[in-house]
Scaffold this active site. Structure first.
Site, mmCIF file in Angstrom:
data_model
loop_
_atom_site.group_PDB
_atom_site.id
_atom_site.type_symbol
_atom_site.label_atom_id
_atom_site.label_comp_id
_atom_site.label_asym_id
_atom_site.label_seq_id
_atom_site.Cartn_x
_atom_site.Cartn_y
_atom_site.Cartn_z
ATOM 1 N N GLU A 148 44.290 18.333 50.870
ATOM 2 C CA GLU A 148 43.673 17.330 50.003
ATOM 3 C C GLU A 148 44.029 17.547 48.546
ATOM 4 O OE1 GLU A 148 43.136 15.098 52.065
ATOM 5 O OE2 GLU A 148 41.048 14.570 51.705
ATOM 6 N N THR A 201 43.085 5.779 45.669
ATOM 7 C CA THR A 201 41.877 6.586 45.475
ATOM 8 C C THR A 201 41.638 6.910 44.001
ATOM 9 O OG1 THR A 201 42.245 7.569 47.630
ATOM 10 C CG2 THR A 201 40.728 8.713 46.179
#
Lengths: 327, 327
Positions: A148, A201
């Protein structure tokens, strides 16, 4: 780079496999009211990784499908190979043999379904399976979070934790990292609709205000507290009532075309709640039956067809298992 | 004034009593991290009300003890008689007979222990007992909240709800009013220390900032969520870890002399957590045994003696019953 693996493990080379094929589930981060702390996994969609031992040292990406050519084939820029390789090195195996990776994306990228998390979890889980399961899921989590960090710029756990552990996960603290698995109310179904519009995002995060009026913060933490209690009590009505977001949704929903109209359709068709999955643009309804979830999906599909917006949609229970080996 | 009582009730005059004597418990609002949404009741201290039927119509306050003359004897300015009288009128009894009230304060006023709430709950509960229990606690709650409106300017429930229902209560929403009773972890003990300094509730509320940085709000709601999960799981360590407050405590603790020193003493003596009760100045430690709570109280008492600060202190389990009839 520092060795992440500080806990005990035991490698037994006789248990090593030559090839594994793993599925890891998509995830719904935030659960509407629980920004940055809650998430759950779904049975579909999800990504698949095939990992093989190779005689040649190093890690290579053989093949990526389903990504429209968006993902890097450079193994040190791809989250799957990056995080699996980090684990491989920390286990001291990088001079023993090599790895090759196939990644089959079965969900849209940048959709708010934890796409990068599912791929990373599939890769890290696959490596552990390939090596005869030397590590626990708790030990695998930091490697998934490394993926991530590469994908999003920060090693957050709100998608990788539910994808890895399955079920509903609560992350009350990142320093120290604490992940709690909550019980899953059996009757919950999830309807997911991804309208094909691009919401990166980082852009979605940028829209969020840095300050929250105290009154709204109190309302939000009251709802979060009640959601947790309602999950333990299997109180479906209160699960629905409590899952409302006045802090993030008003800003993020601006990026999602026809958000209010889709919400109206879902609530009129008996959704317990409706909101954004992760940072969107996928939207999500929770329901108390598969039938209701199917109805909501088909009503919203009809609406999006009228507006000429393409979409993917899914109906699923909450995934309680996390990743698993495909036959 | 509108009749609050919209639900059914049944008065049976043969069940009316001439006199009741009721105890209602003090309460710890906020539970450190759950500002405005959480609270619990303690076994001591608490207030007592003696309520009698009189032939003369109207309500009178016969006697108040333990208040150092601070509370009004005018029945329409006193929260106990105000809220009991409102209920009495809504039941249509004000032309039938009268009421007289004795209030015995057994705790300091303006201390952060829900002093006005305990008195009000005792009065309203006493009236219901006097009348043969025609109403449920759910029906009594709005009358208790009326007392808070008179005492504090707003009809909040974070002290009256735990005092009335006992145990740990969660109030996720005021409009509509929702009160959830949470399970009580059996081994919890509460150490309460009230340093005799004056911190009016309104002043303490004024100190709170109107905006919360998003990062702190996320940390706070992560902790609140985890506290609720830990309460259900009886996870005492996580109850302690999660009960920290970076939003309100940094401001309110400035009004409490030697707050940091008392916190240090409590944590060094194995408190699960330490913080402010309600809006203070009472401070509170939760512990996993009576012995630990006693030790913390005596260590802090010794410290306050050195500093020549007067105090009251209490050690108690969490009260699970709410108000009750005294023999």
């Amino acid at each position: 780079m520092e060795n992440i693996l500080k806990q005990d493990y035991k490698l037994d080379q006789t248990k090593f496999l030559n090839q594994v094929h793993v599925f890891a589930p998509a995830t719904v981060a935030n659960m509407i009211c629980g920004y940055d702390i809650l998430g759950f996994a779904v049975n579909e969609p999800g990504d698949e990784v095939i990992l093989r031992k190779t005689e040649e040292l190093g890690i290579t990406i053989l093949n990526i499908t389903g990504d429209d050519g968006k993902l890097p084939l450079d193994p040190f820029k791809n989250t799957v190979s990056h995080s699996a390789w980090k684990l491989f090195c920390d286990l001291g195996l990088d001079e023993s043999f090599g790895l090759s990776v196939e990644l089959h994306k079965k969900m849209p990228i940048g959709s708010g379904l934890g796409s990068s998390a599912a791929s990373t979890v599939a890769g890290v889980f696959a490596l552990n399976e390939l090596l005869g399961k030397p590590l626990s899921k708790d030990q695998l989590l930091p490697y998934c979070m490394e993926g991530e960090r590469l994908a999003c710029g920060s090693a957050h756990a709100d998608n990788v934790a539910p994808s890895l552990f399955g079920g509903i996960t609560l992350i009350p603290s990142h320093e120290p990292l604490i992940v709690r698995s909550l019980p899953v109310p059996e009757e919950l179904y999830v309807a997911l609709i991804y309208p094909k519009v691009d919401v990166p995002t980082k852009e979605a995060r940028r829209l969020i205000k840095n300050n929250v009026p105290l009154e709204k913060a109190v309302k939000q933490w009251g709802n979060i507290a009640s959601l947790i209690a309602a999950i333990y009590e299997k109180d479906y009505d209160e699960i629905g009532r409590s899952m409302q977001d006045e802090v993030i949704e008003p800003h993020r929903s601006l990026l999602i075309p026809y958000f209010d109209e889709m919400k109206k359709i879902a609530l009129e068709n008996n959704a317990l709640t409706f909101g954004i999955s992760g940072s969107g643009p996928t939207v999500m309804a929770l329901t108390k039956s598969e039938q209701i979830a199917e109805t909501i999906v088909s009503e919203i599909e009809e609406f999006l067809n009228e507006k000429s917006i393409e979409y993917f949609s899914y109906v699923s229970k909450i995934n309680q298992q996390g990743p698993y080996l495909k036959k």
